[in-house]
Design a protein around this motif. Sequence first.
Motif, PDB file in Angstrom:
ATOM      1  N   VAL A   1       0.861  -1.047  -0.055  1.00 41.26           N
ATOM      2  CA  VAL A   1      -0.251   0.553   0.020  1.00 41.26           C
ATOM      3  C   VAL A   1       0.945   1.120  -0.375  1.00 41.26           C
ATOM      4  CG1 VAL A   1      -2.139  -0.926   1.267  1.00 41.26           C
ATOM      5  CG2 VAL A   1      -0.382   0.093   2.669  1.00 41.26           C
ATOM      6  N   SER A   2       2.772   1.088  -0.505  1.00 36.33           N
ATOM      7  CA  SER A   2       3.306   2.137  -0.420  1.00 36.33           C
ATOM      8  C   SER A   2       2.782   3.607  -1.040  1.00 36.33           C
ATOM      9  CB  SER A   2       4.698   1.054  -0.763  1.00 36.33           C
ATOM     10  OG  SER A   2       4.830   0.359  -0.690  1.00 36.33           O
ATOM     11  N   ALA A   3       2.005   3.637  -1.858  1.00 33.05           N
ATOM     12  CA  ALA A   3       1.159   4.029  -3.082  1.00 33.05           C
ATOM     13  C   ALA A   3      -0.004   4.752  -2.199  1.00 33.05           C
ATOM     14  CB  ALA A   3       1.239   3.994  -4.347  1.00 33.05           C
ATOM     15  N   ALA A   4      -0.393   4.408  -2.391  1.00 33.28           N
ATOM     16  CA  ALA A   4      -1.974   3.903  -1.977  1.00 33.28           C
ATOM     17  C   ALA A   4      -2.101   5.047  -0.401  1.00 33.28           C
ATOM     18  CB  ALA A   4      -2.395   2.649  -1.699  1.00 33.28           C
ATOM     19  N   ILE A   5      -1.251   5.520   0.584  1.00 29.43           N
ATOM     20  CA  ILE A   5      -1.354   5.510   1.398  1.00 29.43           C
ATOM     21  C   ILE A   5      -1.178   6.767   1.356  1.00 29.43           C
ATOM     22  CG2 ILE A   5      -1.163   3.344   2.972  1.00 29.43           C
ATOM     23  CD1 ILE A   5       1.436   4.571   3.695  1.00 29.43           C
ATOM     24  N   ARG A   6      -0.211   7.436   0.436  1.00 32.08           N
ATOM     25  CA  ARG A   6      -0.120   8.923   0.091  1.00 32.08           C
ATOM     26  C   ARG A   6      -0.750   9.956  -0.602  1.00 32.08           C
ATOM     27  NH1 ARG A   6       3.833   8.515   4.143  1.00 32.08           N
ATOM     28  NH2 ARG A   6       5.385   6.926   4.101  1.00 32.08           N
TER      29      ARG A   6
END
Length: 219
Positions: A82-87
């Motif tokens: 979820v590295s991109a989804a949380i930003r």
Amino acid sequence: MKLQIAIDGPAGSGKSTVAKRIAHELHLTYLDTGAMYRCATLVSLQKGTKEPSALINFLTENPISFQNTRADQRVFIGLNDVSAAIRTPEVAAAVSEISALPEIRDFMTAEQRRIAADSSIIMDGRDIGTVVLPDADLKIFLSADVHERAERRHKENIEKGIPSALAEIERTIAARDLYDSTRAIAPLKKAPDAIEYDTTGKTIDEVVAFIEEKIKSLS
Ligand code: DC
């Protein structure tokens, strides 16, 4: 002996960039506690609920974990990266409300202390020096001018390929700072024994050097 370094400060003050660098150079575990609150927020948006017990149950079954690559740190919920989804701006706009929920804070604080017990650690967040690790060996409180903080976050997003609008970031950051520093539980606040360092106009190298000097003088 295990070392505990607490880095607190508002959004975009440079905490995670410098903490990551220091962790790498001094062989410490790095924990991005903001990413953990962002994970709870992502789950809330995806499930359409702000009910703490629903979020905690989900995160107990699908735990948050981190994987360090040479270039970056990847964040997972269960098996999902979820590295991109949380930003995303949606998560940024909702995270203050979710991170102010007492049950969510208790859950995250317990998890953060458990991780800190395992190894020497550098942890960044808002309440690390005040609540999570009150006995940390070194506490640093980073600050910086809001415009510069927005510019840094904007640049970071662009580098990561995340859609980004500077004016919106500055607005969200200012709103988030106000919410984070005035909430009832574990507000963003400098611990009395923290060293405050204003990073406005400073390079990452300068901030890293300042903190590493302090760490080296601990022994
Ligand atoms: O560091 P960040 O911008 O990724 O943090 C996201 C949000 O999470 C921030 O607005 C407040 C919350 N947070 C918190 O309440 N306590 C922490 N220790 C870290 C983050």
